[in-house]
Design a protein around this motif. Structure first.
Motif, short mmCIF file in Angstrom:
data_model
loop_
_atom_site.label_atom_id
_atom_site.label_comp_id
_atom_site.label_asym_id
_atom_site.label_seq_id
_atom_site.Cartn_x
_atom_site.Cartn_y
_atom_site.Cartn_z
N ARG A 159 0.83 -1.21 0.00
CA ARG A 159 0.00 0.00 0.00
C ARG A 159 0.86 1.26 0.00
N GLU A 160 1.95 1.25 0.76
CA GLU A 160 2.84 2.41 0.78
C GLU A 160 3.52 2.61 -0.56
N GLY A 161 3.87 1.52 -1.23
CA GLY A 161 4.43 1.63 -2.57
C GLY A 161 3.44 2.21 -3.55
N GLN A 162 2.19 1.78 -3.46
CA GLN A 162 1.14 2.34 -4.30
C GLN A 162 0.97 3.83 -4.06
N GLU A 163 0.99 4.22 -2.80
CA GLU A 163 0.78 5.63 -2.46
C GLU A 163 1.92 6.50 -2.98
N MET A 164 3.16 6.00 -2.88
CA MET A 164 4.30 6.75 -3.38
C MET A 164 4.19 6.97 -4.89
N GLN A 187 1.48 6.80 -6.66
CA GLN A 187 0.32 7.63 -6.98
C GLN A 187 0.69 9.11 -6.87
N ARG A 188 1.55 9.44 -5.91
CA ARG A 188 2.02 10.83 -5.81
C ARG A 188 2.82 11.22 -7.06
N LEU A 189 3.57 10.27 -7.60
CA LEU A 189 4.29 10.52 -8.85
C LEU A 189 3.30 10.68 -10.00
N ASP A 190 2.30 9.80 -10.05
CA ASP A 190 1.27 9.87 -11.09
C ASP A 190 0.52 11.20 -11.04
N ASP A 191 0.29 11.72 -9.83
CA ASP A 191 -0.46 12.97 -9.65
C ASP A 191 0.43 14.21 -9.72
N PHE A 192 1.72 14.05 -9.95
CA PHE A 192 2.64 15.19 -9.98
C PHE A 192 2.13 16.21 -11.00
N PRO A 193 2.02 17.48 -10.63
CA PRO A 193 1.36 18.46 -11.50
C PRO A 193 2.18 18.91 -12.70
#
Length: 378
Positions: free
Chosen positions: A84-89, A91-97
């Motif tokens: 889950r922590e890997g997914q969240e990390m 996802q932050r990259l995926d959401d990078f503006p």
């Protein structure tokens, strides 16, 4: 020492990963912490318009997660949290503006490919060592950092399952044909191409995945990947074929299939939840532990020099060498030995003995490369 360094090329930040003291890059706790901190800093930097992620290693991008860290965990809950922590990390990259370009040279496997999939654009070198894949199933696991969700959305269900379920790795040119990679270039211009792509994405925006995938699939893709009845057929066939081959003894491929299906049929959020839950279940099984043990044993065997620990030895000089069998392969081996070992200068002799293609004894002058300057005994 830090694993990540940042340099500025115009308005594009280049993030280079070089894990200190290791021959290859791995996603360990140090890398994850530095990565999150660097993303937060670059997100708030108004002078940075785009990001390029590249490796500081000569022939390796990211080989995957740190398996040694993984083996320190023991419970299903710990493994689930890790996923889950890997997914969240990521996802932050995926959401990078800001646009993120991934420049890949060398092995891009497991968590390395999952990181690349979270980027907006992927440029890879055409070097033979550049390979992309999700081999987690071979360790009794599944891609647990979003790989079961992002890969099918990028290249289609059927193509993604053909990589995820057997734990397959593809060469760069095949990854380009599949659509995993957006650009394929020679290694010397990898960074320049990635920087140009970043500038292009800043100016024109990031093209949507359906647009980039439009050239693939055709009618077959429309039937099997983009229609509900077609996908159900693909799920059933994949499950049936896998159980037939494995005898039902390996749960990882089926768990990966269920994670993919959950994401495509019930949305990304549900897919990620099923993915990290299944990862936790698999990681706690004896099957996964055994396969990981085999992985470590195989890796150690490759490094084994045949001597007991703590014992050193000086190799004896080789003055004579004989090859039994002077056919095509035998002649090639003999020729290679004498040409690379400098036999003539050292006064050494290489021998080749065997039968020719028609069963007769091969004459010593047949292997021309061995005959040229070195005596060959038969």
């Amino acid at each position: 020492m830090t694993a990540l360094t940042t340099t500025l090329h115009g308005s594009t930040a280049v993030l280079s990963l070089d894990l200190p003291g290791e021959p290859v890059n791995k996603l360990n706790a140090q890398v994850k912490d530095e990565f999150d901190a660097t993303l937060a800093r670059l997100r708030d930097d108004a002078g940075v318009k785009a990001l390029v992620i590249i490796s500081g290693k000569a022939d390796n991008f990211i080989a995957g997660a740190d398996i040694e860290e993984f083996t320190r965990l023991t419970t299903r809950e710990e493994f689930t949290r890790l996923s889950r922590e890997g997914q969240e990390m990521l996802q932050r990259l995926d959401d990078f503006p800001k646009p993120v370009v991934c420049a890949i040279n060398g092995a891009c496997l497991g968590g390395g490919l999952e990181l690349a999939l979270a980027c907006d654009w992927r440029v890879a070198s055409d070097h033979p060592k550049t390979q992309l894949g999700l081999p987690e199933v071979q360790l009794g696991l599944l891609p647990g950092a979003g790989g079961c969700q992002r890969l099918p959305r990028l290249i289609g269900l059927s193509a993604a399952l053909s990589i995820i379920m057997p734990g397959k790795t593809e060469l760069a040119y095949k990854a380009f044909r599949l659509g995993i990679v957006d650009e394929l270039v020679p290694k010397p211009i990898l960074l320049a191409t990635a920087l140009a792509a970043a500038e292009r994405l800043v100016a024109a925006g990031v093209p949507g995945r359906p647009v980039r995938r439009a050239r693939k699939g055709g009618l077959v893709g429309a039937i099997f990947d983009r229609s509900w009845p077609g996908r159900q057929f693909v799920y059933r066939k994949a499950r049936k074929d896998t159980i037939r081959k494995s005898g039902g003894h390996y749960p990882a491929p089926i768990a990966a299939l269920e994670a993919v299906k959950a994401g495509l049929e019930r949305g990304m959020k549900t897919g990620l939840r099923v993915e990290h839950e299944k990862f936790g279940e698999l990681a706690a099984t004896d099957v996964s532990r055994t396969l990981i043990g085999i992985f470590f044993a195989t890796t150690a065997l490759k490094k084994d020099d045949g001597l007991p620990v703590g014992i050193t030895a000086t190799p004896r000089p080789v003055e004579r060498m004989a090859v039994i069998g002077s056919g095509f392969m035998g002649a090639g081996i003999a020729g290679t030995v004498v040409s690379t070992a400098g036999c003539a200068g050292a006064g050494h002799r290489a021998g080749a003995s065997g039968e020719g293609p028609q069963g007769g004894h091969r004459h010593p002058d047949r292997p021309a490369q061995a005959e040229a300057d070195h005596p060959v005994r038969v």
